[in-house]
Design a protein around this motif. Structure first.
Motif, PDB file in Angstrom:
ATOM      1  N   LYS A 248      54.534  64.550  32.716  1.00 36.56           N
ATOM      2  CA  LYS A 248      54.017  64.065  34.000  1.00 36.56           C
ATOM      3  C   LYS A 248      52.657  63.397  33.821  1.00 36.56           C
ATOM      4  O   LYS A 248      52.407  62.312  34.378  1.00 36.56           O
ATOM      5  N   GLN A 249      51.776  64.004  33.038  1.00 31.74           N
ATOM      6  CA  GLN A 249      50.460  63.419  32.805  1.00 31.74           C
ATOM      7  C   GLN A 249      50.581  62.112  32.013  1.00 31.74           C
ATOM      8  O   GLN A 249      49.857  61.150  32.279  1.00 31.74           O
ATOM      9  N   GLY A 250      51.492  62.050  31.047  1.00 32.05           N
ATOM     10  CA  GLY A 250      51.696  60.818  30.297  1.00 32.05           C
ATOM     11  C   GLY A 250      52.188  59.688  31.183  1.00 32.05           C
ATOM     12  O   GLY A 250      51.753  58.537  31.032  1.00 32.05           O
ATOM     13  N   GLU A 251      53.088  59.973  32.122  1.00 34.39           N
ATOM     14  CA  GLU A 251      53.563  58.948  33.047  1.00 34.39           C
ATOM     15  C   GLU A 251      52.440  58.495  33.972  1.00 34.39           C
ATOM     16  O   GLU A 251      52.319  57.294  34.288  1.00 34.39           O
ATOM     17  N   MET A 252      51.582  59.427  34.409  1.00 35.51           N
ATOM     18  CA  MET A 252      50.448  59.048  35.247  1.00 35.51           C
ATOM     19  C   MET A 252      49.465  58.168  34.481  1.00 35.51           C
ATOM     20  O   MET A 252      48.928  57.194  35.029  1.00 35.51           O
ATOM     21  N   ASP A 253      49.228  58.479  33.210  1.00 36.55           N
ATOM     22  CA  ASP A 253      48.347  57.642  32.395  1.00 36.55           C
ATOM     23  C   ASP A 253      48.936  56.249  32.204  1.00 36.55           C
ATOM     24  O   ASP A 253      48.212  55.245  32.240  1.00 36.55           O
ATOM     25  N   ARG A 254      50.243  56.182  32.017  1.00 39.08           N
ATOM     26  CA  ARG A 254      50.880  54.871  31.831  1.00 39.08           C
ATOM     27  C   ARG A 254      50.769  54.021  33.091  1.00 39.08           C
ATOM     28  O   ARG A 254      50.455  52.821  33.025  1.00 39.08           O
ATOM     29  N   LEU A 255      50.994  54.626  34.256  1.00 34.00           N
ATOM     30  CA  LEU A 255      50.891  53.885  35.507  1.00 34.00           C
ATOM     31  C   LEU A 255      49.457  53.465  35.789  1.00 34.00           C
ATOM     32  O   LEU A 255      49.211  52.358  36.297  1.00 34.00           O
ATOM     33  N   ALA A 256      48.491  54.339  35.455  1.00 33.20           N
ATOM     34  CA  ALA A 256      47.088  53.984  35.664  1.00 33.20           C
ATOM     35  C   ALA A 256      46.673  52.818  34.767  1.00 33.20           C
ATOM     36  O   ALA A 256      45.961  51.904  35.197  1.00 33.20           O
ATOM     37  N   ALA A 257      47.125  52.845  33.515  1.00 32.00           N
ATOM     38  CA  ALA A 257      46.812  51.732  32.614  1.00 32.00           C
ATOM     39  C   ALA A 257      47.481  50.444  33.069  1.00 32.00           C
ATOM     40  O   ALA A 257      46.916  49.349  32.942  1.00 32.00           O
ATOM     41  N   GLN A 258      48.677  50.554  33.629  1.00 28.68           N
ATOM     42  CA  GLN A 258      49.380  49.369  34.119  1.00 28.68           C
ATOM     43  C   GLN A 258      48.674  48.770  35.332  1.00 28.68           C
ATOM     44  O   GLN A 258      48.583  47.549  35.471  1.00 28.68           O
ATOM     45  N   ARG A 259      48.173  49.657  36.220  1.00 31.83           N
ATOM     46  CA  ARG A 259      47.448  49.152  37.384  1.00 31.83           C
ATOM     47  C   ARG A 259      46.097  48.554  36.994  1.00 31.83           C
ATOM     48  O   ARG A 259      45.597  47.651  37.663  1.00 31.83           O
ATOM     49  N   ALA A 260      45.496  49.073  35.923  1.00 31.12           N
ATOM     50  CA  ALA A 260      44.185  48.561  35.512  1.00 31.12           C
ATOM     51  C   ALA A 260      44.271  47.185  34.875  1.00 31.12           C
ATOM     52  O   ALA A 260      43.289  46.445  34.860  1.00 31.12           O
ATOM     53  N   GLN A 261      45.426  46.822  34.344  1.00 28.24           N
ATOM     54  CA  GLN A 261      45.582  45.508  33.729  1.00 28.24           C
ATOM     55  C   GLN A 261      45.795  44.449  34.808  1.00 28.24           C
ATOM     56  O   GLN A 261      46.777  44.481  35.534  1.00 28.24           O
ATOM     57  N   VAL A 262      44.866  43.512  34.894  1.00 27.69           N
ATOM     58  CA  VAL A 262      44.947  42.417  35.858  1.00 27.69           C
ATOM     59  C   VAL A 262      45.428  41.173  35.124  1.00 27.69           C
ATOM     60  O   VAL A 262      44.841  40.795  34.102  1.00 27.69           O
ATOM     61  N   PRO A 263      46.492  40.513  35.584  1.00 22.99           N
ATOM     62  CA  PRO A 263      46.943  39.287  34.915  1.00 22.99           C
ATOM     63  C   PRO A 263      45.832  38.243  34.855  1.00 22.99           C
ATOM     64  O   PRO A 263      44.994  38.150  35.751  1.00 22.99           O
ATOM     65  N   GLN A 264      45.840  37.435  33.786  1.00 19.68           N
ATOM     66  CA  GLN A 264      44.766  36.469  33.574  1.00 19.68           C
ATOM     67  C   GLN A 264      44.719  35.423  34.681  1.00 19.68           C
ATOM     68  O   GLN A 264      43.646  34.997  35.089  1.00 19.68           O
ATOM     69  N   LYS A 265      45.883  35.013  35.189  1.00 16.57           N
ATOM     70  CA  LYS A 265      45.872  34.000  36.233  1.00 16.57           C
ATOM     71  C   LYS A 265      45.214  34.514  37.511  1.00 16.57           C
ATOM     72  O   LYS A 265      44.523  33.770  38.219  1.00 16.57           O
ATOM     73  N   ILE A 266      45.408  35.821  37.789  1.00 15.68           N
ATOM     74  CA  ILE A 266      44.771  36.390  38.981  1.00 15.68           C
ATOM     75  C   ILE A 266      43.265  36.491  38.778  1.00 15.68           C
ATOM     76  O   ILE A 266      42.470  36.188  39.684  1.00 15.68           O
ATOM     77  N   ALA A 267      42.840  36.895  37.570  1.00 16.56           N
ATOM     78  CA  ALA A 267      41.405  36.984  37.307  1.00 16.56           C
ATOM     79  C   ALA A 267      40.733  35.613  37.381  1.00 16.56           C
ATOM     80  O   ALA A 267      39.646  35.458  37.966  1.00 16.56           O
ATOM     81  N   LEU A 268      41.363  34.596  36.803  1.00 16.93           N
ATOM     82  CA  LEU A 268      40.790  33.245  36.844  1.00 16.93           C
ATOM     83  C   LEU A 268      40.820  32.682  38.258  1.00 16.93           C
ATOM     84  O   LEU A 268      39.912  31.940  38.665  1.00 16.93           O
ATOM     85  N   ARG A 269      41.846  33.020  38.999  1.00 15.41           N
ATOM     86  CA  ARG A 269      41.904  32.566  40.386  1.00 15.41           C
ATOM     87  C   ARG A 269      40.775  33.166  41.198  1.00 15.41           C
ATOM     88  O   ARG A 269      40.142  32.485  42.025  1.00 15.41           O
ATOM     89  N   ARG A 270      40.505  34.455  40.983  1.00 18.43           N
ATOM     90  CA  ARG A 270      39.383  35.084  41.687  1.00 18.43           C
ATOM     91  C   ARG A 270      38.057  34.444  41.299  1.00 18.43           C
ATOM     92  O   ARG A 270      37.181  34.223  42.144  1.00 18.43           O
ATOM     93  N   GLU A 271      37.912  34.130  40.022  1.00 18.64           N
ATOM     94  CA  GLU A 271      36.676  33.487  39.563  1.00 18.64           C
ATOM     95  C   GLU A 271      36.499  32.118  40.210  1.00 18.64           C
ATOM     96  O   GLU A 271      35.398  31.752  40.624  1.00 18.64           O
ATOM     97  N   LEU A 272      37.587  31.366  40.322  1.00 18.00           N
ATOM     98  CA  LEU A 272      37.516  30.044  40.936  1.00 18.00           C
ATOM     99  C   LEU A 272      37.201  30.135  42.416  1.00 18.00           C
ATOM    100  O   LEU A 272      36.409  29.341  42.954  1.00 18.00           O
ATOM    101  N   VAL A 273      37.811  31.094  43.104  1.00 13.12           N
ATOM    102  CA  VAL A 273      37.530  31.271  44.533  1.00 13.12           C
ATOM    103  C   VAL A 273      36.064  31.638  44.751  1.00 13.12           C
ATOM    104  O   VAL A 273      35.407  31.144  45.682  1.00 13.12           O
ATOM    105  N   ASP A 274      35.517  32.496  43.907  1.00 18.22           N
ATOM    106  CA  ASP A 274      34.100  32.854  44.022  1.00 18.22           C
ATOM    107  C   ASP A 274      33.211  31.641  43.812  1.00 18.22           C
ATOM    108  O   ASP A 274      32.187  31.469  44.498  1.00 18.22           O
ATOM    109  N   LEU A 275      33.561  30.780  42.877  1.00 23.81           N
ATOM    110  CA  LEU A 275      32.770  29.562  42.645  1.00 23.81           C
ATOM    111  C   LEU A 275      32.856  28.611  43.828  1.00 23.81           C
ATOM    112  O   LEU A 275      31.850  27.983  44.213  1.00 23.81           O
ATOM    113  N   LEU A 276      34.033  28.489  44.423  1.00 17.43           N
ATOM    114  CA  LEU A 276      34.167  27.624  45.591  1.00 17.43           C
ATOM    115  C   LEU A 276      33.396  28.159  46.784  1.00 17.43           C
ATOM    116  O   LEU A 276      32.767  27.404  47.533  1.00 17.43           O
ATOM    117  N   LYS A 277      33.440  29.483  46.973  1.00 19.41           N
ATOM    118  CA  LYS A 277      32.686  30.072  48.086  1.00 19.41           C
ATOM    119  C   LYS A 277      31.187  29.926  47.889  1.00 19.41           C
ATOM    120  O   LYS A 277      30.432  29.734  48.843  1.00 19.41           O
TER     121      LYS A 277
END
Length: 314
Positions: A248-277
């Motif tokens: 159970k703890q191993g599955e929780m760690d796997r899900l937490a690590a999966q949620r912590a990984q942000v796709p690169q396109k989403i990160a770059l999109r956020r960076e671009l939106v911040d620059l535009l704002k």
């Protein structure tokens, strides 16, 4: 043929050697001297995945490891104090023998009330002329078991289990199976089957999903067992074996690590939106946006949205 037989033998030797090396590596902690080994096993929850287990589960598991104590005291008739007088008035030291009690797999699948298989020796039959002669015979004392039906009023479910008279006596003393499981200490219940059943009872009480079509019965049981209700997080871990808790703890760690990984396109999109704002894009050259060169930090982001930005600069 001889060459093939030699290769097969060598391959088998190599597989055996690798198996032995893995086994030695897994058993390395038991090679520590007695004092160091005891300290290591005592603090085993401080290493690896066990260190990330919830604190309330560690407390539960340490209490479960103690094992039944009422039946041990009842079986070996422990006496209080240090000294006593025998039948001749002589003072002697009290000998409380610990004894060996075994709990087979059948115990963890039924209602034995803490009873186990007692391992010991049987004294030889006394002789008339030489009373001290003879050899002791190893013996096991098994509890008397039978098939019984128990009923859980919270789960509204009847179960057929292997029970002992002492286990049924304890259930009768508490008034019901649910009261016995909720009020009896974890180490006294000890059976994995009963602890899993206790977990289902706790989850049904804390989530209030019992008797959905009988609100009156539901309110009565919730008021009856309210003092023994645990929080949802503790009830979800209660009754799990150490192996299940690690999974159970191993599955929780796997899900937490999966949620912590942000796709690169989403990160770059956020960076671009911040620059535009922030208005930082007003002074950027359009040619640099359309054809990024060098190690531009915004090159990849600008390339993905080059069409939309180029319209803005026309």
């Amino acid at each position: 043929m001889a060459c093939q037989a030699g290769q097969a033998f060598f391959k088998g030797r190599m597989n055996l050697r690798s198996h032995i090396e893995r086994s030695v590596k897994d058993m390395r902690k038991y090679e520590i001297p007695v004092a160091g080994r005891n300290l290591y096993l005592h603090d085993e929850f401080n290493y690896g995945i066990d260190a990330r287990l919830p604190a309330h589960y560690k407390t539960y598991y340490r209490e479960w490891q103690r094992g039944p104590e009422k039946f041990r005291a009842l079986a070996f008739q422990y006496k209080d104090g240090v000294f006593e007088k025998d039948e001749f008035g002589q003072v002697r030291r009290i000998q409380n023998h610990s004894g060996i009690i075994l709990y087979p797999d059948e115990f963890h699948e039924g209602l034995w009330g803490g009873e186990g298989v007692i391992k010991g020796v049987q004294a030889p039959k006394p002789a008339k002329r030489w009373p001290n002669t003879g050899q002791t015979v190893p013996r096991y004392w098994f509890p008397k078991t039978h098939q019984a039906v128990v009923y859980s009023e919270v789960l509204d479910q009847a179960l057929t289990v292997t029970a002992t008279p002492y286990g049924e006596y304890l259930v009768d003393q508490y008034g019901s199976l649910d009261s016995y499981l909720l009020q009896e200490p974890v180490n006294e219940v000890y059976s994995r089957f009963l602890l899993r059943l206790k977990r289902e009872i706790l989850l049904a009480l804390v989530r209030r999903d019992l008797y959905p079509h009988n609100e009156r019965r539901k309110a009565k049981l919730l008021a009856k067992y309210e003092p023994y209700v645990l929080p949802d997080e503790e009830a979800d871990w209660h009754g799990l074996s150490l192996k299940d808790a690690r999974l159970k703890q191993g599955e929780m760690d796997r899900l937490a690590a999966q949620r912590a990984q942000v796709p690169q396109k989403i990160a770059l999109r956020r960076e671009l939106v911040d620059l535009l704002k922030g208005g930082d894009m007003d002074e950027v050259d359009a040619d640099l946006i359309l054809e990024p060169e060098g190690d531009s930090t915004l090159g990849t982001a600008f390339k993905s949205v080059s069409k939309n930005i180029s319209k803005k600069f026309k």
